[in-house]
Scaffold this active site. Structure first.
Site, short mmCIF file in Angstrom:
data_model
loop_
_atom_site.label_atom_id
_atom_site.label_comp_id
_atom_site.label_asym_id
_atom_site.label_seq_id
_atom_site.Cartn_x
_atom_site.Cartn_y
_atom_site.Cartn_z
CB CYS A 1 -3.78 -9.47 -8.31
SG CYS A 1 -3.99 -7.70 -8.60
CG ASP B 1 4.48 -5.66 -6.57
OD1 ASP B 1 3.94 -6.72 -6.96
OD2 ASP B 1 4.19 -5.12 -5.49
NE ARG C 1 -6.53 -4.28 -5.80
CZ ARG C 1 -5.57 -5.20 -5.84
NH1 ARG C 1 -5.27 -5.80 -6.97
NH2 ARG C 1 -4.93 -5.53 -4.74
NE ARG D 1 -1.00 -12.88 -3.91
CZ ARG D 1 -1.35 -11.62 -4.23
NH1 ARG D 1 -0.52 -10.64 -3.98
NH2 ARG D 1 -2.49 -11.36 -4.79
CE LYS E 1 -1.18 -1.82 -3.83
NZ LYS E 1 -1.51 -3.16 -3.29
CG ASN E 2 2.57 -2.96 -1.59
OD1 ASN E 2 1.36 -3.17 -1.65
ND2 ASN E 2 3.40 -3.31 -2.56
#
Length: 419
Positions: free
Chosen positions: A117, A306, A398, A122, A22-23
């Site tokens: 999230c 993560d 997600r 951030r 995903k990232n």
């Protein structure tokens, strides 16, 4: 709202394939804005965040199709709207990644300040300050970032702190800037390298990705490309921990060990036997006991934030005590309260979680607070006695592709309950 029901106590075994990251995929999708030609993606994961990025691109006028080989083809040659609206952006922080591409190619962008999230601050100022240095004019109005530029011009940018999305956003902006850009104190994550490889396959001139300094020579335009999204090291790590805490034997295919050495090293210290093959990793628990392992999160090549929540569960079931230190996000221990309801013995003091291993966990109804917290609660449920119900699983969707199907294939008793 859908839930997951887990009956714990099943030893996991077998082999599953790792999905695309995903990232890595999200910045690549944002980068499609930079080219007039179609771009084909292989191994794109089916996730809610990917769907959200599709919706953002589609709302701007992008054409997205799926061919007979299940490859996605994206064309942004007819974009007519350069805005990412709040109703789409609020669920996914990575939405800000379209900012650099829009300003670089079209000279205009209006992006809602991002959501995602709630795991801590951030700030987007790294993105905005760097874009201003490249020549963009930035204004914040009514919860939106408004950016304009006639033509971005390359320059030297020293990031005040390491930011993955900040690095990626400015990389995408700089590839079409006039002249050379030098980015220092950049993120070194594998996904940053993946984006650089993707952009270079489109004709960009980027070198140094994966180091502290990235040098970009701007080009006039970028072409289309065909690109396969690399494997998700966080997904792979999560399933390896699932094998470890259930005393199992699991092989993850379509994953390269070098992408996750920092995770594998900690798993080895916990007592797991790791066997690395070509594009696969096998974890076997030869002993009944799990050894406690201190972890401290940090930007790559440090231990990934993560994976912190998942590794906290592993430590909670170890024979001894450990300390988990969260250095990246200040609000990323929200899973601890729910884990303690299942029988964990974890005390949070500031940025440290002091974990005392327990013999067993008990199933309970729990609520997910963010993506990786969701994963930790599912892991706890896999080895808990009795039934665990994980609520608010839209978080897990997600970032994990068909998680209940993959775990079921390995022998877990896990079911998705309808609304």
């Amino acid at each position: 709202m859908e839930k997951l029901k887990i009956i714990g106590g099943k030893k996991l075994s077998g082999s599953i394939s790792c999905s695309g990251a995903k990232n890595a995929a999200l910045p690549m999708l944002a980068a499609t804005i930079l080219s007039d030609e179609p771009i084909t993606f292989k191994n794109l994961p089916y996730l809610q965040d990917i769907t959200t990025m599709f919706e953002i691109l589609g709302s701007m006028g992008a054409d997205i199709t799926l061919n007979e080989s299940m490859d996605f083809i994206i064309s942004t040659s007819k974009l007519h709207d350069f805005e990412a609206r709040y109703e789409l952006v609020k669920t996914m922080r990575a939405s800000i990644l379209v900012l650099g591409s829009l300003v670089a190619r079209y000279g205009s962008a209006r992006i809602a300040l991002p959501g995602g999230c709630a795991i801590g601050t951030r700030p987007v100022n790294f993105h905005l300050d760097a874009l201003e240095k490249l020549g963009a004019k930035i204004e914040l109005k009514n919860g939106y970032i408004e950016a304009t530029a006639k033509k971005l011009v390359g320059c030297e940018i020293n990031f005040p702190g390491v930011s993955v999305t900040g690095t990626e956003n400015i990389m995408m902006a700089a590839v079409l800037a006039k002249g050379q850009s030098v980015l220092r104190n950049v993120a070194k994550e594998p996904e940053v390298e993946d984006l650089a490889n993707f952009l270079n396959s489109m004709g960009a001139k980027i070198r140094g990705a994966g180091t502290d300094e990235i040098i970009i020579d701007g080009v006039e335009d970028l072409t289309g490309t065909k690109f396969s999204v690399p494997a998700d090291r966080i997904e792979a790590g999560t399933y390896l921990i699932a094998a470890a805490i259930t005393g199992g034997d699991v092989t993850i295919s379509n994953i390269q060990a070098h992408r996750m050495n920092n995770i594998l090293d900690k798993l080895k210290l916990s007592g797991a036997l790791i066997t690395e093959g070509e594009d696969k990793i096998q974890l076997t628990m030869e002993n009944d006991s799990i050894l406690p392992v201190d972890i401290s999160t940090a930007p790559f090549p440090g231990f990934p934030t993560d994976m912190q929540a998942q590794f906290t569960v592993l430590n909670a079931l170890s024979e001894g005590s450990s300390v988990v230190t969260e250095n990246v996000f200040e609000n990323r221990f929200m899973h601890v309260q729910e884990l303690n309801r299942m029988g964990c013995d974890i005390t949070v003091k500031g940025s440290n979680a002091f974990v005392k291993g327990v013999d067993s966990l008990n199933g309970a109804p729990v609520m997910a607070t963010d993506l990786r917290a969701s994963a930790s609660l599912i892991l706890a449920g896999l080895c808990a006695k009795g039934e665990t119900i994980v609520d608010r699983i839209y978080h897990i969707d997600r970032g994990y592709e068909r998680i209940e199907e993959k775990l079921s294939y390995l022998g877990a008793d896990i079911t998705r309950l309808p609304n």
